[in-house]
Structures are given as C-alpha cells and as structure tokens.
Design a protein around this motif. Structure first.
Motif, PDB file in Angstrom:
ATOM      1  N   PHE A  97       0.836  -1.199   0.000  1.00  0.00           N
ATOM      2  CA  PHE A  97       0.000   0.000   0.000  1.00  0.00           C
ATOM      3  C   PHE A  97       0.870   1.248   0.000  1.00  0.00           C
ATOM      4  O   PHE A  97       2.051   1.217   0.368  1.00  0.00           O
ATOM      5  N   GLY A  98       0.281   2.339  -0.406  1.00  0.00           N
ATOM      6  CA  GLY A  98       0.980   3.618  -0.407  1.00  0.00           C
ATOM      7  C   GLY A  98      -0.008   4.762  -0.385  1.00  0.00           C
ATOM      8  O   GLY A  98      -1.163   4.613  -0.785  1.00  0.00           O
ATOM      9  N   ALA A  99       0.404   5.896   0.112  1.00  0.00           N
ATOM     10  CA  ALA A  99      -0.432   7.091   0.160  1.00  0.00           C
ATOM     11  C   ALA A  99       0.470   8.318   0.186  1.00  0.00           C
ATOM     12  O   ALA A  99       1.593   8.263   0.700  1.00  0.00           O
ATOM     13  N   ALA A 100      -0.020   9.397  -0.385  1.00  0.00           N
ATOM     14  CA  ALA A 100       0.735  10.651  -0.400  1.00  0.00           C
ATOM     15  C   ALA A 100      -0.190  11.794  -0.040  1.00  0.00           C
ATOM     16  O   ALA A 100      -1.383  11.771  -0.349  1.00  0.00           O
ATOM     17  N   GLY A 101       0.346  12.793   0.635  1.00  0.00           N
ATOM     18  CA  GLY A 101      -0.450  13.951   1.025  1.00  0.00           C
ATOM     19  C   GLY A 101       0.417  15.001   1.685  1.00  0.00           C
ATOM     20  O   GLY A 101       1.514  15.286   1.207  1.00  0.00           O
ATOM     21  N   PHE A 102      -0.068  15.547   2.820  1.00  0.00           N
ATOM     22  CA  PHE A 102       0.640  16.604   3.527  1.00  0.00           C
ATOM     23  C   PHE A 102       0.680  16.298   5.015  1.00  0.00           C
ATOM     24  O   PHE A 102      -0.254  15.696   5.557  1.00  0.00           O
ATOM     25  N   ASP A 103       1.759  16.697   5.682  1.00  0.00           N
ATOM     26  CA  ASP A 103       1.792  16.574   7.129  1.00  0.00           C
ATOM     27  C   ASP A 103       1.150  17.809   7.755  1.00  0.00           C
ATOM     28  O   ASP A 103       0.658  18.703   7.054  1.00  0.00           O
ATOM     29  N   THR A 104       1.129  17.882   9.091  1.00  0.00           N
ATOM     30  CA  THR A 104       0.436  18.979   9.755  1.00  0.00           C
ATOM     31  C   THR A 104       1.151  20.316   9.598  1.00  0.00           C
ATOM     32  O   THR A 104       0.581  21.362   9.914  1.00  0.00           O
ATOM     33  N   ALA A 105       2.407  20.281   9.107  1.00  0.00           N
ATOM     34  CA  ALA A 105       3.125  21.515   8.810  1.00  0.00           C
ATOM     35  C   ALA A 105       2.989  21.911   7.343  1.00  0.00           C
ATOM     36  O   ALA A 105       3.678  22.806   6.865  1.00  0.00           O
ATOM     37  N   ASN A 106       2.073  21.207   6.631  1.00  0.00           N
ATOM     38  CA  ASN A 106       1.786  21.487   5.228  1.00  0.00           C
ATOM     39  C   ASN A 106       2.960  21.154   4.309  1.00  0.00           C
ATOM     40  O   ASN A 106       3.097  21.730   3.238  1.00  0.00           O
ATOM     41  N   ASN A 107       3.809  20.206   4.737  1.00  0.00           N
ATOM     42  CA  ASN A 107       4.866  19.685   3.881  1.00  0.00           C
ATOM     43  C   ASN A 107       4.385  18.402   3.207  1.00  0.00           C
ATOM     44  O   ASN A 107       3.548  17.676   3.751  1.00  0.00           O
ATOM     45  N   ARG A 108       4.920  18.109   2.038  1.00  0.00           N
ATOM     46  CA  ARG A 108       4.584  16.864   1.380  1.00  0.00           C
ATOM     47  C   ARG A 108       4.977  15.679   2.264  1.00  0.00           C
ATOM     48  O   ARG A 108       6.024  15.670   2.903  1.00  0.00           O
ATOM     49  N   ALA A 109       4.100  14.667   2.303  1.00  0.00           N
ATOM     50  CA  ALA A 109       4.350  13.480   3.108  1.00  0.00           C
ATOM     51  C   ALA A 109       3.867  12.252   2.347  1.00  0.00           C
ATOM     52  O   ALA A 109       2.979  12.345   1.493  1.00  0.00           O
ATOM     53  N   ALA A 110       4.462  11.109   2.640  1.00  0.00           N
ATOM     54  CA  ALA A 110       4.072   9.878   1.962  1.00  0.00           C
ATOM     55  C   ALA A 110       4.347   8.687   2.866  1.00  0.00           C
ATOM     56  O   ALA A 110       5.234   8.727   3.727  1.00  0.00           O
ATOM     57  N   ILE A 111       3.556   7.625   2.672  1.00  0.00           N
ATOM     58  CA  ILE A 111       3.797   6.378   3.376  1.00  0.00           C
ATOM     59  C   ILE A 111       3.754   5.235   2.372  1.00  0.00           C
ATOM     60  O   ILE A 111       3.097   5.321   1.332  1.00  0.00           O
ATOM     61  N   GLU A 112       4.464   4.174   2.667  1.00  0.00           N
ATOM     62  CA  GLU A 112       4.393   2.948   1.881  1.00  0.00           C
ATOM     63  C   GLU A 112       4.633   1.777   2.819  1.00  0.00           C
ATOM     64  O   GLU A 112       5.339   1.907   3.832  1.00  0.00           O
ATOM     65  N   GLY A 113       4.007   0.654   2.515  1.00  0.00           N
ATOM     66  CA  GLY A 113       4.157  -0.482   3.404  1.00  0.00           C
ATOM     67  C   GLY A 113       3.529  -1.735   2.846  1.00  0.00           C
ATOM     68  O   GLY A 113       3.160  -1.805   1.671  1.00  0.00           O
ATOM     69  N   ARG A 114       3.371  -2.741   3.698  1.00  0.00           N
ATOM     70  CA  ARG A 114       2.807  -4.018   3.313  1.00  0.00           C
ATOM     71  C   ARG A 114       2.103  -4.653   4.502  1.00  0.00           C
ATOM     72  O   ARG A 114       2.323  -4.287   5.663  1.00  0.00           O
ATOM     73  N   PHE A 115       1.205  -5.594   4.218  1.00  0.00           N
ATOM     74  CA  PHE A 115       0.561  -6.384   5.264  1.00  0.00           C
ATOM     75  C   PHE A 115       0.027  -7.673   4.640  1.00  0.00           C
ATOM     76  O   PHE A 115      -0.032  -7.816   3.416  1.00  0.00           O
ATOM     77  N   THR A 116      -0.366  -8.602   5.502  1.00  0.00           N
ATOM     78  CA  THR A 116      -0.975  -9.852   5.076  1.00  0.00           C
ATOM     79  C   THR A 116      -2.388  -9.925   5.635  1.00  0.00           C
ATOM     80  O   THR A 116      -2.599  -9.721   6.832  1.00  0.00           O
ATOM     81  N   SER A 117      -3.366 -10.181   4.767  1.00  0.00           N
ATOM     82  CA  SER A 117      -4.758 -10.283   5.187  1.00  0.00           C
ATOM     83  C   SER A 117      -5.161 -11.756   5.274  1.00  0.00           C
ATOM     84  O   SER A 117      -4.870 -12.539   4.371  1.00  0.00           O
ATOM     85  N   ASN A 118      -5.856 -12.123   6.354  1.00  0.00           N
ATOM     86  CA  ASN A 118      -6.240 -13.517   6.552  1.00  0.00           C
ATOM     87  C   ASN A 118      -7.704 -13.805   6.245  1.00  0.00           C
ATOM     88  O   ASN A 118      -8.192 -14.916   6.482  1.00  0.00           O
ATOM     89  N   GLY A 119      -8.439 -12.804   5.743  1.00  0.00           N
ATOM     90  CA  GLY A 119      -9.835 -13.009   5.380  1.00  0.00           C
ATOM     91  C   GLY A 119     -10.815 -12.893   6.525  1.00  0.00           C
ATOM     92  O   GLY A 119     -12.017 -13.079   6.329  1.00  0.00           O
TER      93      GLY A 119
END
Length: 209
Positions: free
Chosen positions: A136-158
């Motif tokens: 997964f990934g997402a991009a936006g802004f932090d609370t100081a109005n700077n560009r911010a982004a996250i990326e990661g992974r997970f396993t779903s078991n249903g």
C-alpha cells in the motif's frame, strides 16, 4: 474509449487533484464506485471524499462524443463533487479500464485533477475475499503542510485482521519506520463493496490513528 459499450459493468475509481476558488485552494482525494450500462449512463454511484464528507451519493448521468484523439468527454451533474457541470475526459486503459481527468477550472476556481477507474468484481465484496499479501501507499501533507508519503505491506487472513504490517513514512522532512499497534479491516456492505481499513501506528514516538 471507442464506443459507449466499452464502459459496461461495475467500476471502482480513484481521483485526486486541487479544488477551490480564486483565492483559496485545497487538495481533494476521492474513491468511489458506479455501474455503467454500456449506453452512456452511470447509475448506483457513491463516493467518499475529503471534500464533502462520508457516504455522499454520486448521482451521474453521462453522455459521450467522439474526439479525434479517441478520448470521450463526459459531463456529470453532481453538485457535491463535480460542481454544476464538471467536465471529464476518459481514455481507454485496456481490459475495460480507463483513465480520466477533470479540467473545468475557470479563473482559478473549481477542480483540476486526474484518476483511474477499474472493473470491479461484485462477487468479491466480502471481508473473507480479501486474502493474501498486499502493498500500500499514500501521499499527502503533514500537519506543517509539507509533502508526506507512506508505503508499506501487510498480510490479510480473510477475517478482518491485517498481520505482519510494516512500512515507512516520510514526513516533516524525515523518513521514519512505522511501528504498527493495530491493523484491521471490514467490508460492511456486500452490495456496494463499501468498507473500512484502520492502521494504527507510531513513528518517531508519535501515535497516529
């Protein structure tokens, strides 16, 4: 898209861009779904956006016309999202999917952005059908109005549990490891596929819901 029949069935879409007026603007991000009948009409639509609140109904009737570049132009009258007559152009992305842009800003007002729409499998609208490893990934802004982004992974078991979650966040000018304290999801509406995902984590010692 070459003809109306190519847009036919259930679709999920995402859209992001800038919206505002001549003096103030803000980032807009939207996800949603609709059903296309192959004859130029969109029904059963709804969306979630940071601009109009949760669960807004997307009421859209669309018509198309041929363009020299094989695009289509659709005009949707949805006062809660597209404005009174938002202009959207579609381009075929293959396999029944499409990319689209909105470009109805005038004098610095209204909305400019882009998104994608992909065929959706209505039989998969279930918590139990979300199984396996995901990135997964997402991009936006932090609370100081700077560009911010996250990326990661997970396993779903249903069953609604997201295990082995890991990721990084780039915010406030620094890259941090995400330390997850909880991760879960649920598909609450089997008719529309509406659901929620919750990722609780800390980074740099700061909890984030």
């Amino acid at each position: 898209m070459n003809n109306d029949a190519e847009l036919n069935g259930n679709y999920a879409f995402t859209f992001s861009g800038i919206t505002g007026n001549g003096s103030v603007s803000s980032v807009i991000a939207t996800v949603g779904r609709f059903t296309a009948d192959g004859a130029g009409n969109l029904t059963n639509g709804e969306l979630e956006t940071n601009g109009v609140g949760a669960g807004a109904a997307l009421v859209a009737q669309s018509f198309y016309r041929d363009l020299l570049d094989r695009c289509r132009q659709s005009r949707c009258d949805d006062p809660e999202f597209f404005g009174q007559l938002g202009e959207v152009r579609l381009r075929d992305a293959g396999n029944g999917n499409a990319r689209f842009i909105e470009f109805d800003a005038v004098g610095g007002a209204r909305t400019v952005g882009s998104g994608t729409m992909e065929k959706a499998d209505a039989t998969a609208y279930s918590t139990s059908r979300i199984i396996g490893d995901y990135a997964f990934g997402a991009a936006g802004f932090d609370t100081a109005n700077n560009r911010a982004a996250i990326e990661g992974r997970f396993t779903s078991n249903g069953t609604g549990v997201l295990a082995n979650a890991a990721g990084d966040v780039d915010g406030y000018g620094t890259d941090y490891a995400m330390n997850f304290t909880a991760a879960n999801y649920a598909v609450s509406d089997a008719a529309t596929g509406r659901g929620t995902m919750s990722l609780a984590f800390t980074f740099g010692g700061t909890p984030t819901p």
